[in-house]
Design a protein around this motif. Sequence first.
Motif, PDB file in Angstrom:
ATOM      1  N   ALA A 191       0.812  -1.215   0.000  1.00 34.40           N
ATOM      2  CA  ALA A 191       0.000   0.000   0.000  1.00 34.40           C
ATOM      3  C   ALA A 191       0.841   1.258   0.000  1.00 34.40           C
ATOM      4  N   THR A 192       2.017   1.176   0.602  1.00 35.88           N
ATOM      5  CA  THR A 192       2.858   2.369   0.682  1.00 35.88           C
ATOM      6  C   THR A 192       4.262   2.050   0.196  1.00 35.88           C
ATOM      7  N   THR A 193       4.901   3.034  -0.384  1.00 32.07           N
ATOM      8  CA  THR A 193       6.274   2.915  -0.872  1.00 32.07           C
ATOM      9  C   THR A 193       7.071   4.136  -0.445  1.00 32.07           C
ATOM     10  N   ASP A 194       8.379   3.984  -0.453  1.00 33.78           N
ATOM     11  CA  ASP A 194       9.269   5.080  -0.126  1.00 33.78           C
ATOM     12  C   ASP A 194      10.522   4.929  -0.975  1.00 33.78           C
ATOM     13  N   TYR A 195      11.119   6.044  -1.344  1.00 38.13           N
ATOM     14  CA  TYR A 195      12.268   6.013  -2.236  1.00 38.13           C
ATOM     15  C   TYR A 195      13.354   6.963  -1.750  1.00 38.13           C
ATOM     16  N   ALA A 196      14.590   6.631  -2.064  1.00 34.44           N
ATOM     17  CA  ALA A 196      15.676   7.569  -1.885  1.00 34.44           C
ATOM     18  C   ALA A 196      15.468   8.734  -2.849  1.00 34.44           C
ATOM     19  N   GLY A 197      15.911   9.907  -2.410  1.00 34.30           N
ATOM     20  CA  GLY A 197      15.711  11.086  -3.236  1.00 34.30           C
ATOM     21  C   GLY A 197      16.326  10.968  -4.615  1.00 34.30           C
ATOM     22  N   SER A 198      17.434  10.240  -4.708  1.00 33.76           N
ATOM     23  CA  SER A 198      18.153  10.131  -5.972  1.00 33.76           C
ATOM     24  C   SER A 198      17.412   9.305  -7.021  1.00 33.76           C
ATOM     25  N   VAL A 199      16.424   8.496  -6.594  1.00 34.02           N
ATOM     26  CA  VAL A 199      15.711   7.642  -7.547  1.00 34.02           C
ATOM     27  C   VAL A 199      14.227   7.955  -7.612  1.00 34.02           C
ATOM     28  N   ARG A 200      13.746   8.795  -6.711  1.00 34.11           N
ATOM     29  CA  ARG A 200      12.309   9.080  -6.683  1.00 34.11           C
ATOM     30  C   ARG A 200      11.859   9.665  -8.017  1.00 34.11           C
ATOM     31  N   GLY A 201      10.753   9.134  -8.531  1.00 36.61           N
ATOM     32  CA  GLY A 201      10.236   9.581  -9.822  1.00 36.61           C
ATOM     33  C   GLY A 201      10.802   8.819 -10.995  1.00 36.61           C
ATOM     34  N   ARG A 202      11.860   8.019 -10.776  1.00 36.55           N
ATOM     35  CA  ARG A 202      12.471   7.241 -11.858  1.00 36.55           C
ATOM     36  C   ARG A 202      12.320   5.739 -11.621  1.00 36.55           C
ATOM     37  N   PHE A 203      12.357   5.311 -10.358  1.00 40.69           N
ATOM     38  CA  PHE A 203      12.282   3.887  -9.998  1.00 40.69           C
ATOM     39  C   PHE A 203      10.918   3.603  -9.383  1.00 40.69           C
ATOM     40  N   THR A 204      10.438   2.374  -9.589  1.00 40.73           N
ATOM     41  CA  THR A 204       9.170   1.938  -9.011  1.00 40.73           C
ATOM     42  C   THR A 204       9.332   0.561  -8.393  1.00 40.73           C
ATOM     43  N   ILE A 205       9.039   0.464  -7.108  1.00 40.64           N
ATOM     44  CA  ILE A 205       9.084  -0.820  -6.418  1.00 40.64           C
ATOM     45  C   ILE A 205       7.688  -1.410  -6.395  1.00 40.64           C
ATOM     46  N   ALA A 206       7.604  -2.719  -6.557  1.00 44.51           N
ATOM     47  CA  ALA A 206       6.318  -3.407  -6.546  1.00 44.51           C
ATOM     48  C   ALA A 206       6.512  -4.801  -5.968  1.00 44.51           C
ATOM     49  N   ARG A 207       5.428  -5.409  -5.537  1.00 49.07           N
ATOM     50  CA  ARG A 207       5.535  -6.763  -4.984  1.00 49.07           C
ATOM     51  C   ARG A 207       4.322  -7.579  -5.396  1.00 49.07           C
ATOM     52  N   ASP A 208       4.512  -8.886  -5.422  1.00 54.27           N
ATOM     53  CA  ASP A 208       3.442  -9.830  -5.697  1.00 54.27           C
ATOM     54  C   ASP A 208       3.446 -10.844  -4.561  1.00 54.27           C
ATOM     55  N   ASN A 209       2.534 -10.690  -3.626  1.00 56.16           N
ATOM     56  CA  ASN A 209       2.529 -11.561  -2.450  1.00 56.16           C
ATOM     57  C   ASN A 209       2.079 -12.982  -2.776  1.00 56.16           C
ATOM     58  N   ALA A 210       1.401 -13.160  -3.884  1.00 55.77           N
ATOM     59  CA  ALA A 210       1.014 -14.517  -4.296  1.00 55.77           C
ATOM     60  C   ALA A 210       2.217 -15.284  -4.819  1.00 55.77           C
ATOM     61  N   GLU A 211       3.167 -14.560  -5.399  1.00 55.78           N
ATOM     62  CA  GLU A 211       4.359 -15.187  -5.970  1.00 55.78           C
ATOM     63  C   GLU A 211       5.599 -15.020  -5.094  1.00 55.78           C
ATOM     64  N   ASN A 212       5.452 -14.285  -3.992  1.00 54.30           N
ATOM     65  CA  ASN A 212       6.604 -14.013  -3.098  1.00 54.30           C
ATOM     66  C   ASN A 212       7.757 -13.349  -3.841  1.00 54.30           C
ATOM     67  N   THR A 213       7.428 -12.334  -4.604  1.00 58.80           N
ATOM     68  CA  THR A 213       8.454 -11.608  -5.344  1.00 58.80           C
ATOM     69  C   THR A 213       8.325 -10.103  -5.135  1.00 58.80           C
ATOM     70  N   VAL A 214       9.451  -9.440  -5.236  1.00 57.28           N
ATOM     71  CA  VAL A 214       9.494  -7.982  -5.207  1.00 57.28           C
ATOM     72  C   VAL A 214      10.359  -7.533  -6.378  1.00 57.28           C
ATOM     73  N   SER A 215       9.964  -6.451  -7.018  1.00 59.10           N
ATOM     74  CA  SER A 215      10.682  -5.988  -8.204  1.00 59.10           C
ATOM     75  C   SER A 215      11.015  -4.514  -8.078  1.00 59.10           C
ATOM     76  N   LEU A 216      11.946  -4.090  -8.916  1.00 58.47           N
ATOM     77  CA  LEU A 216      12.329  -2.684  -8.997  1.00 58.47           C
ATOM     78  C   LEU A 216      12.439  -2.331 -10.473  1.00 58.47           C
ATOM     79  N   GLN A 217      11.499  -1.535 -10.954  1.00 60.74           N
ATOM     80  CA  GLN A 217      11.531  -1.030 -12.322  1.00 60.74           C
ATOM     81  C   GLN A 217      12.324   0.262 -12.322  1.00 60.74           C
ATOM     82  N   MET A 218      13.380   0.303 -13.146  1.00 59.85           N
ATOM     83  CA  MET A 218      14.288   1.448 -13.163  1.00 59.85           C
ATOM     84  C   MET A 218      14.209   2.114 -14.529  1.00 59.85           C
TER      85      MET A 218
END
Length: 116
Positions: A56-83
């Motif tokens: 529901a909530t995300t947080d980013y370092a200032g250097s990547v905010r607006g460029r990177f997106t973190i997401a997770r799939d709890n059904a698959e037990n995975t977390v990703s980072l789109q850069m």
Amino acid sequence: QVQLGESGGGLGHSGGSLRVSCAAYGFTFGNYPMYWQRQAPGKAREFVAKISSRGATTDYAGSVRGRFTIARDNAENTVSLQMDSLRPEDTAVYYCQAQIWSGNYWGQGTQVTVSS
């Protein structure tokens, strides 16, 4: 046994995009927030992004905010980072991290290299 395994990354170009993923095993994934960190050559490991246990909530370092997106799939037990909008200074080894009741855990990391 807690295990984290990163994949993806590789070589990208300035302004381009890459995606890294992390598969988690050995704990109740959906109960815990997940993190991405990175370590560039000769520098300390640094926080990149965090996602809450249900995403529901995300947080980013200032250097990547607006460029990177973190997401997770709890059904698959995975977390990703789109850069996106990559920069040469994003070159680093990227690690996923879990902070659970028994301690902190990291994967082996995956290399991301961005050429100018």
